[in-house]
Design a protein around this motif. Sequence first.
Motif, PDB file in Angstrom:
ATOM      1  N   GLY A  43       0.832  -1.193   0.000  1.00 30.86           N
ATOM      2  CA  GLY A  43       0.000   0.000   0.000  1.00 30.86           C
ATOM      3  C   GLY A  43       0.868   1.245   0.000  1.00 30.86           C
ATOM      4  N   ARG A  44       0.228   2.386   0.068  1.00 32.63           N
ATOM      5  CA  ARG A  44       0.967   3.649   0.030  1.00 32.63           C
ATOM      6  C   ARG A  44       1.905   3.794   1.224  1.00 32.63           C
ATOM      7  NH1 ARG A  44      -1.463   9.300  -1.623  1.00 32.63           N
ATOM      8  NH2 ARG A  44      -1.609   8.018  -3.467  1.00 32.63           N
ATOM      9  N   ASN A  45       1.405   3.528   2.434  1.00 35.61           N
ATOM     10  CA  ASN A  45       2.199   3.719   3.650  1.00 35.61           C
ATOM     11  C   ASN A  45       2.399   2.450   4.462  1.00 35.61           C
ATOM     12  OD1 ASN A  45       2.464   6.555   3.273  1.00 35.61           O
ATOM     13  ND2 ASN A  45       0.353   6.779   3.964  1.00 35.61           N
ATOM     14  N   GLU A  46       1.864   1.351   3.960  1.00 31.33           N
ATOM     15  CA  GLU A  46       1.992   0.102   4.710  1.00 31.33           C
ATOM     16  C   GLU A  46       2.077  -1.084   3.772  1.00 31.33           C
ATOM     17  OE1 GLU A  46      -1.586   0.168   7.129  1.00 31.33           O
ATOM     18  OE2 GLU A  46      -2.555  -1.220   5.770  1.00 31.33           O
ATOM     19  N   VAL A  47       2.675  -2.148   4.297  1.00 32.02           N
ATOM     20  CA  VAL A  47       2.764  -3.402   3.552  1.00 32.02           C
ATOM     21  C   VAL A  47       2.255  -4.506   4.473  1.00 32.02           C
ATOM     22  CG1 VAL A  47       4.293  -5.059   2.412  1.00 32.02           C
ATOM     23  CG2 VAL A  47       4.747  -2.603   2.204  1.00 32.02           C
ATOM     24  N   GLU A  48       1.354  -5.315   3.949  1.00 29.25           N
ATOM     25  CA  GLU A  48       0.844  -6.457   4.705  1.00 29.25           C
ATOM     26  C   GLU A  48       1.450  -7.737   4.154  1.00 29.25           C
ATOM     27  OE1 GLU A  48      -3.258  -8.875   5.814  1.00 29.25           O
ATOM     28  OE2 GLU A  48      -3.370  -7.169   4.461  1.00 29.25           O
ATOM     29  N   VAL A  49       1.950  -8.565   5.052  1.00 31.98           N
ATOM     30  CA  VAL A  49       2.353  -9.914   4.662  1.00 31.98           C
ATOM     31  C   VAL A  49       1.054 -10.713   4.637  1.00 31.98           C
ATOM     32  CG1 VAL A  49       3.755 -11.930   5.202  1.00 31.98           C
ATOM     33  CG2 VAL A  49       4.590  -9.640   5.813  1.00 31.98           C
ATOM     34  N   ILE A  50       0.546 -10.944   3.418  1.00 33.52           N
ATOM     35  CA  ILE A  50      -0.744 -11.615   3.249  1.00 33.52           C
ATOM     36  C   ILE A  50      -0.650 -13.075   3.658  1.00 33.52           C
ATOM     37  CG2 ILE A  50      -2.485 -12.341   1.544  1.00 33.52           C
ATOM     38  CD1 ILE A  50      -2.599  -9.409   1.927  1.00 33.52           C
ATOM     39  N   GLN A  51       0.405 -13.714   3.194  1.00 39.98           N
ATOM     40  CA  GLN A  51       0.605 -15.115   3.541  1.00 39.98           C
ATOM     41  C   GLN A  51       2.075 -15.462   3.381  1.00 39.98           C
ATOM     42  OE1 GLN A  51      -1.237 -17.942   0.919  1.00 39.98           O
ATOM     43  NE2 GLN A  51      -0.999 -16.631  -0.855  1.00 39.98           N
ATOM     44  N   ALA A  52       2.487 -16.452   4.138  1.00 43.67           N
ATOM     45  CA  ALA A  52       3.831 -17.009   4.024  1.00 43.67           C
ATOM     46  C   ALA A  52       3.722 -18.444   4.499  1.00 43.67           C
ATOM     47  CB  ALA A  52       4.826 -16.234   4.886  1.00 43.67           C
ATOM     48  N   GLY A  53       4.295 -19.339   3.759  1.00 47.52           N
ATOM     49  CA  GLY A  53       4.192 -20.733   4.172  1.00 47.52           C
ATOM     50  C   GLY A  53       5.106 -21.647   3.394  1.00 47.52           C
ATOM     51  N   MET A  54       5.318 -22.796   3.961  1.00 46.87           N
ATOM     52  CA  MET A  54       6.187 -23.813   3.396  1.00 46.87           C
ATOM     53  C   MET A  54       5.355 -25.021   2.967  1.00 46.87           C
ATOM     54  SD  MET A  54       9.175 -22.414   3.884  1.00 46.87           S
ATOM     55  CE  MET A  54      10.346 -23.707   3.637  1.00 46.87           C
ATOM     56  N   VAL A  55       5.880 -25.770   2.022  1.00 45.51           N
ATOM     57  CA  VAL A  55       5.246 -27.038   1.686  1.00 45.51           C
ATOM     58  C   VAL A  55       5.388 -27.944   2.910  1.00 45.51           C
ATOM     59  CG1 VAL A  55       5.624 -26.784  -0.800  1.00 45.51           C
ATOM     60  CG2 VAL A  55       7.332 -27.956   0.584  1.00 45.51           C
ATOM     61  N   PRO A  56       4.467 -28.878   3.105  1.00 43.65           N
ATOM     62  CA  PRO A  56       4.433 -29.661   4.346  1.00 43.65           C
ATOM     63  C   PRO A  56       5.759 -30.312   4.746  1.00 43.65           C
ATOM     64  CG  PRO A  56       2.454 -30.075   3.084  1.00 43.65           C
ATOM     65  CD  PRO A  56       3.345 -29.221   2.219  1.00 43.65           C
ATOM     66  N   GLU A  57       6.492 -30.850   3.817  1.00 42.55           N
ATOM     67  CA  GLU A  57       7.725 -31.561   4.191  1.00 42.55           C
ATOM     68  C   GLU A  57       8.862 -30.644   4.647  1.00 42.55           C
ATOM     69  OE1 GLU A  57       7.328 -31.609  -0.335  1.00 42.55           O
ATOM     70  OE2 GLU A  57       6.040 -32.010   1.361  1.00 42.55           O
ATOM     71  N   ARG A  82       8.117 -27.796   6.688  1.00 42.03           N
ATOM     72  CA  ARG A  82       7.622 -27.001   7.815  1.00 42.03           C
ATOM     73  C   ARG A  82       8.400 -27.324   9.082  1.00 42.03           C
ATOM     74  NH1 ARG A  82       1.433 -27.821   6.272  1.00 42.03           N
ATOM     75  NH2 ARG A  82       1.358 -26.227   4.669  1.00 42.03           N
ATOM     76  N   GLY A  83       8.616 -26.278   9.879  1.00 38.04           N
ATOM     77  CA  GLY A  83       9.238 -26.482  11.183  1.00 38.04           C
ATOM     78  C   GLY A  83      10.752 -26.418  11.185  1.00 38.04           C
ATOM     79  N   ASP A 115      -2.084 -22.466  12.704  1.00 34.92           N
ATOM     80  CA  ASP A 115      -0.671 -22.795  12.862  1.00 34.92           C
ATOM     81  C   ASP A 115      -0.035 -21.831  13.857  1.00 34.92           C
ATOM     82  OD1 ASP A 115       1.902 -23.674  12.691  1.00 34.92           O
ATOM     83  OD2 ASP A 115       1.963 -23.696  10.510  1.00 34.92           O
ATOM     84  N   PRO A 116      -0.108 -22.154  15.146  1.00 35.08           N
ATOM     85  CA  PRO A 116       0.438 -21.261  16.163  1.00 35.08           C
ATOM     86  C   PRO A 116       1.948 -21.050  16.008  1.00 35.08           C
ATOM     87  CG  PRO A 116      -0.298 -23.327  17.148  1.00 35.08           C
ATOM     88  CD  PRO A 116      -0.728 -23.340  15.720  1.00 35.08           C
ATOM     89  N   HIS A 117       2.600 -21.949  15.309  1.00 34.20           N
ATOM     90  CA  HIS A 117       4.042 -21.832  15.073  1.00 34.20           C
ATOM     91  C   HIS A 117       4.371 -20.547  14.312  1.00 34.20           C
ATOM     92  CE1 HIS A 117       8.146 -23.069  14.394  1.00 34.20           C
ATOM     93  NE2 HIS A 117       7.980 -22.966  13.087  1.00 34.20           N
ATOM     94  N   TYR A 118       3.540 -20.174  13.353  1.00 33.06           N
ATOM     95  CA  TYR A 118       3.791 -18.951  12.587  1.00 33.06           C
ATOM     96  C   TYR A 118       3.656 -17.711  13.458  1.00 33.06           C
ATOM     97  CZ  TYR A 118       4.466 -21.112   8.100  1.00 33.06           C
ATOM     98  OH  TYR A 118       4.992 -21.837   7.069  1.00 33.06           O
ATOM     99  N   LEU A 119       2.713 -17.699  14.374  1.00 33.59           N
ATOM    100  CA  LEU A 119       2.576 -16.580  15.291  1.00 33.59           C
ATOM    101  C   LEU A 119       3.871 -16.405  16.075  1.00 33.59           C
ATOM    102  CD1 LEU A 119       0.945 -14.350  16.635  1.00 33.59           C
ATOM    103  CD2 LEU A 119      -0.007 -16.086  18.171  1.00 33.59           C
ATOM    104  N   LEU A 120       4.436 -17.491  16.559  1.00 29.96           N
ATOM    105  CA  LEU A 120       5.696 -17.444  17.303  1.00 29.96           C
ATOM    106  C   LEU A 120       6.839 -16.937  16.421  1.00 29.96           C
ATOM    107  CD1 LEU A 120       7.194 -18.021  19.923  1.00 29.96           C
ATOM    108  CD2 LEU A 120       7.482 -20.378  19.146  1.00 29.96           C
ATOM    109  N   LEU A 121       6.890 -17.369  15.169  1.00 26.83           N
ATOM    110  CA  LEU A 121       7.942 -16.898  14.256  1.00 26.83           C
ATOM    111  C   LEU A 121       7.870 -15.391  14.058  1.00 26.83           C
ATOM    112  CD1 LEU A 121       7.966 -19.684  11.512  1.00 26.83           C
ATOM    113  CD2 LEU A 121       9.753 -19.221  13.180  1.00 26.83           C
TER     114      LEU A 121
END
Length: 109
Positions: free
Chosen positions: A36-50, A52-53, A85-91
Amino acid sequence: NVPDEGLVEVLCDAAVEFVALYLSGEPVGCFELQVGRNEVEVIQAGMVPEHRGGRLERYLISAAIDSAWDHEPDKVWARIDGEADPHYLLLYQRAGFDVTGRAERSIGE
Protein backbone atom coordinates in the motif's frame (compact mmCIF):
# COMPACT_ATOMS: atom_id res chain seq x y z
CA ASN A 1 -6.43 -19.68 -0.89
CA VAL A 2 -7.41 -18.08 -4.17
CA PRO A 3 -9.67 -19.87 -6.66
CA ASP A 4 -7.93 -20.60 -9.98
CA GLU A 5 -9.97 -17.98 -11.87
CA GLY A 6 -8.77 -15.26 -9.48
CA LEU A 7 -5.12 -16.29 -9.44
CA VAL A 8 -4.14 -14.47 -12.64
CA GLU A 9 -5.80 -11.29 -11.39
CA VAL A 10 -3.90 -11.46 -8.09
CA LEU A 11 -0.55 -12.19 -9.74
CA CYS A 12 -1.01 -9.32 -12.24
CA ASP A 13 -1.90 -6.78 -9.53
CA ALA A 14 0.95 -4.24 -9.28
CA ALA A 15 0.28 -3.90 -5.53
CA VAL A 16 0.87 -7.62 -4.95
CA GLU A 17 4.34 -9.08 -4.61
CA PHE A 18 4.59 -12.87 -4.77
CA VAL A 19 7.93 -14.59 -4.07
CA ALA A 20 8.70 -18.31 -4.17
CA LEU A 21 11.51 -19.98 -2.24
CA TYR A 22 13.34 -22.76 -4.05
CA LEU A 23 15.74 -25.39 -2.72
CA SER A 24 17.74 -27.36 -5.28
CA GLY A 25 15.34 -26.28 -8.01
CA GLU A 26 12.21 -27.37 -6.14
CA PRO A 27 9.66 -24.90 -4.73
CA VAL A 28 9.56 -25.23 -0.94
CA GLY A 29 7.68 -22.11 0.16
CA CYS A 30 6.35 -18.70 -0.80
CA PHE A 31 5.13 -15.40 0.53
CA GLU A 32 2.75 -12.73 -0.71
CA LEU A 33 2.82 -9.03 0.12
CA GLN A 34 0.11 -6.41 -0.40
CA VAL A 35 1.91 -3.12 -0.95
CA GLY A 36 0.00 0.00 0.00
CA ARG A 37 0.97 3.65 0.03
CA ASN A 38 2.20 3.72 3.65
CA GLU A 39 1.99 0.10 4.71
CA VAL A 40 2.76 -3.40 3.55
CA GLU A 41 0.84 -6.46 4.70
CA VAL A 42 2.35 -9.91 4.66
CA ILE A 43 -0.74 -11.62 3.25
CA GLN A 44 0.60 -15.12 3.54
CA ALA A 45 3.83 -17.01 4.02
CA GLY A 46 4.19 -20.73 4.17
CA MET A 47 6.19 -23.81 3.40
CA VAL A 48 5.25 -27.04 1.69
CA PRO A 49 4.43 -29.66 4.35
CA GLU A 50 7.72 -31.56 4.19
CA HIS A 51 9.72 -28.39 4.97
CA ARG A 52 7.62 -27.00 7.81
CA GLY A 53 9.24 -26.48 11.18
CA GLY A 54 12.83 -26.07 10.03
CA ARG A 55 15.32 -23.29 9.49
CA LEU A 56 13.95 -22.54 6.03
CA GLU A 57 10.69 -21.46 7.63
CA ARG A 58 12.48 -18.81 9.72
CA TYR A 59 14.37 -17.72 6.61
CA LEU A 60 11.12 -17.39 4.66
CA ILE A 61 9.50 -15.19 7.33
CA SER A 62 12.65 -13.07 7.54
CA ALA A 63 12.76 -12.68 3.75
CA ALA A 64 9.08 -11.66 3.67
CA ILE A 65 9.63 -9.02 6.36
CA ASP A 66 12.81 -7.71 4.70
CA SER A 67 11.02 -7.51 1.33
CA ALA A 68 8.16 -5.63 2.96
CA TRP A 69 10.52 -3.05 4.51
CA ASP A 70 12.30 -2.65 1.15
CA HIS A 71 9.19 -0.71 0.04
CA GLU A 72 9.96 1.85 2.81
CA PRO A 73 6.49 1.85 4.38
CA ASP A 74 5.59 3.40 7.72
CA LYS A 75 4.16 0.07 8.85
CA VAL A 76 4.55 -3.64 8.09
CA TRP A 77 1.92 -5.99 9.44
CA ALA A 78 0.59 -9.51 9.07
CA ARG A 79 -2.72 -11.19 9.75
CA ILE A 80 -1.90 -14.61 11.17
CA ASP A 81 -4.25 -17.50 11.82
CA GLY A 82 -2.79 -18.58 15.15
CA GLU A 83 -5.39 -21.31 15.49
CA ALA A 84 -4.42 -22.98 12.22
CA ASP A 85 -0.67 -22.79 12.86
CA PRO A 86 0.44 -21.26 16.16
CA HIS A 87 4.04 -21.83 15.07
CA TYR A 88 3.79 -18.95 12.59
CA LEU A 89 2.58 -16.58 15.29
CA LEU A 90 5.70 -17.44 17.30
CA LEU A 91 7.94 -16.90 14.26
CA TYR A 92 6.52 -13.42 13.69
CA GLN A 93 6.83 -12.57 17.38
CA ARG A 94 10.48 -13.66 17.35
CA ALA A 95 10.97 -11.37 14.34
CA GLY A 96 9.75 -8.41 16.44
CA PHE A 97 6.02 -8.34 15.67
CA ASP A 98 3.50 -7.71 18.45
CA VAL A 99 -0.06 -8.96 18.65
CA THR A 100 -2.22 -5.86 18.25
CA GLY A 101 -5.63 -7.47 17.98
CA ARG A 102 -7.52 -10.71 17.93
CA ALA A 103 -10.65 -11.72 16.07
CA GLU A 104 -12.82 -14.79 15.99
CA ARG A 105 -14.74 -15.99 12.95
CA SER A 106 -17.38 -18.60 12.52
CA ILE A 107 -16.85 -21.30 9.95
CA GLY A 108 -18.39 -20.20 6.67
CA GLU A 109 -17.61 -16.47 7.02
